[in-house]
Design a protein around this motif. Structure first.
Motif, PDB file in Angstrom:
ATOM      1  N   HIS A 142      32.783  42.811  33.149  1.00 54.08           N
ATOM      2  CA  HIS A 142      33.267  43.928  33.957  1.00 54.08           C
ATOM      3  C   HIS A 142      32.472  43.989  35.264  1.00 54.08           C
ATOM      4  CE1 HIS A 142      35.716  45.465  30.648  1.00 54.08           C
ATOM      5  NE2 HIS A 142      36.084  46.479  31.405  1.00 54.08           N
ATOM      6  N   GLY A 143      31.180  43.735  35.183  1.00 55.91           N
ATOM      7  CA  GLY A 143      30.344  43.727  36.382  1.00 55.91           C
ATOM      8  C   GLY A 143      30.726  42.620  37.342  1.00 55.91           C
ATOM      9  N   VAL A 144      31.039  41.451  36.797  1.00 51.79           N
ATOM     10  CA  VAL A 144      31.475  40.327  37.638  1.00 51.79           C
ATOM     11  C   VAL A 144      32.747  40.708  38.387  1.00 51.79           C
ATOM     12  CG1 VAL A 144      32.438  37.996  37.581  1.00 51.79           C
ATOM     13  CG2 VAL A 144      30.372  38.523  36.276  1.00 51.79           C
ATOM     14  N   LEU A 145      33.684  41.329  37.695  1.00 49.59           N
ATOM     15  CA  LEU A 145      34.932  41.721  38.344  1.00 49.59           C
ATOM     16  C   LEU A 145      34.683  42.793  39.405  1.00 49.59           C
ATOM     17  CD1 LEU A 145      37.926  41.508  38.657  1.00 49.59           C
ATOM     18  CD2 LEU A 145      38.228  43.005  36.665  1.00 49.59           C
ATOM     19  N   GLY A 146      33.777  43.702  39.132  1.00 54.80           N
ATOM     20  CA  GLY A 146      33.426  44.702  40.133  1.00 54.80           C
ATOM     21  C   GLY A 146      32.839  44.059  41.378  1.00 54.80           C
ATOM     22  N   LEU A 147      31.990  43.059  41.176  1.00 59.03           N
ATOM     23  CA  LEU A 147      31.405  42.333  42.300  1.00 59.03           C
ATOM     24  C   LEU A 147      32.498  41.631  43.109  1.00 59.03           C
ATOM     25  CD1 LEU A 147      28.860  41.254  43.770  1.00 59.03           C
ATOM     26  CD2 LEU A 147      28.889  39.332  42.155  1.00 59.03           C
ATOM     27  N   VAL A 148      33.427  40.989  42.422  1.00 60.53           N
ATOM     28  CA  VAL A 148      34.533  40.301  43.093  1.00 60.53           C
ATOM     29  C   VAL A 148      35.320  41.275  43.962  1.00 60.53           C
ATOM     30  CG1 VAL A 148      36.808  39.267  42.663  1.00 60.53           C
ATOM     31  CG2 VAL A 148      34.782  38.396  41.481  1.00 60.53           C
ATOM     32  N   ARG A 149      35.623  42.434  43.429  1.00 61.66           N
ATOM     33  CA  ARG A 149      36.411  43.415  44.177  1.00 61.66           C
ATOM     34  C   ARG A 149      35.660  43.925  45.403  1.00 61.66           C
ATOM     35  NH1 ARG A 149      38.735  46.265  38.641  1.00 61.66           N
ATOM     36  NH2 ARG A 149      40.680  45.072  38.572  1.00 61.66           N
ATOM     37  N   ALA A 150      34.355  44.104  45.264  1.00 59.37           N
ATOM     38  CA  ALA A 150      33.555  44.556  46.405  1.00 59.37           C
ATOM     39  C   ALA A 150      33.454  43.470  47.470  1.00 59.37           C
ATOM     40  CB  ALA A 150      32.165  44.970  45.928  1.00 59.37           C
ATOM     41  N   VAL A 151      33.163  42.247  47.044  1.00 58.02           N
ATOM     42  CA  VAL A 151      32.993  41.136  47.981  1.00 58.02           C
ATOM     43  C   VAL A 151      34.306  40.829  48.695  1.00 58.02           C
ATOM     44  CG1 VAL A 151      32.479  38.668  48.163  1.00 58.02           C
ATOM     45  CG2 VAL A 151      31.044  40.137  46.750  1.00 58.02           C
ATOM     46  N   SER A 152      35.418  40.930  47.985  1.00 63.82           N
ATOM     47  CA  SER A 152      36.714  40.607  48.593  1.00 63.82           C
ATOM     48  C   SER A 152      36.985  41.476  49.812  1.00 63.82           C
ATOM     49  CB  SER A 152      37.838  40.768  47.566  1.00 63.82           C
ATOM     50  OG  SER A 152      38.030  42.129  47.210  1.00 63.82           O
ATOM     51  N   LEU A 153      36.599  42.730  49.762  1.00 58.13           N
ATOM     52  CA  LEU A 153      36.790  43.632  50.896  1.00 58.13           C
ATOM     53  C   LEU A 153      35.847  43.273  52.041  1.00 58.13           C
ATOM     54  CD1 LEU A 153      37.113  47.007  48.945  1.00 58.13           C
ATOM     55  CD2 LEU A 153      38.959  45.620  49.908  1.00 58.13           C
ATOM     56  N   ASP A 154      34.688  42.793  51.695  1.00 51.84           N
ATOM     57  CA  ASP A 154      33.682  42.439  52.691  1.00 51.84           C
ATOM     58  C   ASP A 154      34.066  41.194  53.475  1.00 51.84           C
ATOM     59  OD1 ASP A 154      31.200  42.518  54.063  1.00 51.84           O
ATOM     60  OD2 ASP A 154      30.277  41.207  52.570  1.00 51.84           O
ATOM     61  N   VAL A 155      34.713  40.220  52.824  1.00 50.92           N
ATOM     62  CA  VAL A 155      34.971  38.922  53.458  1.00 50.92           C
ATOM     63  C   VAL A 155      36.391  38.777  53.999  1.00 50.92           C
ATOM     64  CG1 VAL A 155      33.265  37.815  51.977  1.00 50.92           C
ATOM     65  CG2 VAL A 155      35.669  37.781  51.287  1.00 50.92           C
ATOM     66  N   ALA A 156      37.239  39.760  53.750  1.00 50.32           N
ATOM     67  CA  ALA A 156      38.655  39.621  54.090  1.00 50.32           C
ATOM     68  C   ALA A 156      38.876  39.304  55.567  1.00 50.32           C
ATOM     69  CB  ALA A 156      39.410  40.892  53.707  1.00 50.32           C
ATOM     70  N   LYS A 157      38.203  40.014  56.462  1.00 55.53           N
ATOM     71  CA  LYS A 157      38.422  39.808  57.894  1.00 55.53           C
ATOM     72  C   LYS A 157      37.854  38.475  58.385  1.00 55.53           C
ATOM     73  CE  LYS A 157      38.905  44.643  59.212  1.00 55.53           C
ATOM     74  NZ  LYS A 157      38.397  45.762  60.056  1.00 55.53           N
ATOM     75  N   ALA A 158      37.012  37.845  57.570  1.00 58.58           N
ATOM     76  CA  ALA A 158      36.462  36.539  57.931  1.00 58.58           C
ATOM     77  C   ALA A 158      37.384  35.404  57.492  1.00 58.58           C
ATOM     78  CB  ALA A 158      35.076  36.362  57.312  1.00 58.58           C
ATOM     79  N   GLY A 159      38.507  35.744  56.873  1.00 58.79           N
ATOM     80  CA  GLY A 159      39.442  34.717  56.426  1.00 58.79           C
ATOM     81  C   GLY A 159      39.037  34.050  55.131  1.00 58.79           C
ATOM     82  N   ILE A 160      38.144  34.692  54.379  1.00 53.64           N
ATOM     83  CA  ILE A 160      37.675  34.190  53.086  1.00 53.64           C
ATOM     84  C   ILE A 160      38.266  35.068  51.993  1.00 53.64           C
ATOM     85  CG2 ILE A 160      35.619  33.816  51.644  1.00 53.64           C
ATOM     86  CD1 ILE A 160      34.049  33.455  54.294  1.00 53.64           C
ATOM     87  N   THR A 161      38.573  34.478  50.853  1.00 50.36           N
ATOM     88  CA  THR A 161      39.044  35.271  49.723  1.00 50.36           C
ATOM     89  C   THR A 161      38.061  35.182  48.567  1.00 50.36           C
ATOM     90  OG1 THR A 161      40.340  33.499  48.681  1.00 50.36           O
ATOM     91  CG2 THR A 161      41.449  34.856  50.350  1.00 50.36           C
ATOM     92  N   CYS A 162      38.079  36.219  47.737  1.00 47.72           N
ATOM     93  CA  CYS A 162      37.222  36.274  46.553  1.00 47.72           C
ATOM     94  C   CYS A 162      38.054  36.816  45.404  1.00 47.72           C
ATOM     95  CB  CYS A 162      36.008  37.172  46.820  1.00 47.72           C
ATOM     96  SG  CYS A 162      34.829  37.257  45.456  1.00 47.72           S
ATOM     97  N   ASN A 163      38.210  36.010  44.368  1.00 48.92           N
ATOM     98  CA  ASN A 163      39.052  36.378  43.231  1.00 48.92           C
ATOM     99  C   ASN A 163      38.374  36.035  41.908  1.00 48.92           C
ATOM    100  OD1 ASN A 163      41.783  37.212  44.449  1.00 48.92           O
ATOM    101  ND2 ASN A 163      41.372  35.268  45.496  1.00 48.92           N
TER     102      ASN A 163
END
Length: 239
Positions: A142-163
């Protein structure tokens, strides 16, 4: 040619992912704690084995001598014990390898990753629901998924995805351990124990590691550029 890093790439899901990317023409590096296992997994393919413990900050940093285009945090695991029988040592070890390991790998990856980069965490259906037999593992995923969701918002404008990919019980050593444990605990044969393990999957089977690898290839493709912050269940409909 893309540079791809797969942690825990010597066995099971990680090995299948590494082979899939190498067969697709990517330059793959796999990590793990056992040199012989890594070398066996790399044999015959354009795969570079590097010994590293993902819970060690310095060892993780040393992996990134150059930026990677795709980074797959696959290393993980955890002891099977209900909370009343769970030691603090096992709890801490499970959270460290799954959560801290993913954090260290992703943090280091982002120091050099550019637009088009892909971060993928191999989570579990345990990231999407509870299981009283493995509370530490459930909490960690659950923590890993929470990290993914947080990071995905952080990197979105850089053209990177996190899933995250969330497999159900997969045909690996981890599933075999669970099956063997049920055989001993309930005095049943392997076929019965396997049916118990796969009972949550509506398809009634173990997931093949190649199915998880194919999912990782998709998330790393250009066609998945708008998939970000997602937990992709590979579980036959379990979740």
């Amino acid at each position: 040619m893309r540079r791809v890093l797969v942690t825990g790439g010597g066995t099971g899901i990680g090995k299948a992912i590494a082979h899939a990317f190498a067969d697709a023409g990517d330059a793959v590096t796999i990590t793990g704690r056992r040199q012989d296992v890594l070398e066996a997994a790399a044999e015959g393919r354009a795969i570079t084995p590097k010994v590293a413990d993902v819970t060690d900050e310095a060892q993780v940093a040393a992996l990134f001598d150059a930026p990677y285009d795709v980074v797959i945090a696959n290393a993980g695991g955890g002891a099977q014990a209900k909370i009343r029988d769970l030691s603090l040592e096992d709890w801490t070890a499970t959270l460290t390898v799954n959560m801290t390991g993913t954090f260290l790998v992703f943090r280091e990856a982002l120091k050099g990753m550019t637009a088009g980069g892909r971060l993928i965490a191999i989570a579990s259906t345990a990231a999407l629901k509870g299981n009283p037999s493995v509370p530490a593992y459930v909490a960690a995923k659950h923590g890993v998924l929470g990290l993914v969701r947080a990071v995905s918002l952080d990197v979105a404008k850089a053209g990177i995805t996190c899933n995250a990919i969330c497999p159900g019980f997969t045909d690996t050593d981890l599933a075999d351990t669970a099956i063997t444990g049920l055989m001993s605990r309930f005095d049943v044969d392997r076929d019965k124990a396997t049916k118990m393990v796969t009972s949550a999957n509506p398809q009634g089977r173990l997931i093949d590691p190649s199915e998880v690898a194919a999912t990782a290839l998709f998330l790393a493709s250009e066609g998945a550029a708008s998939i970000n912050g997602h937990a992709l269940s590979v579980s036959g409909g379990e979740v």
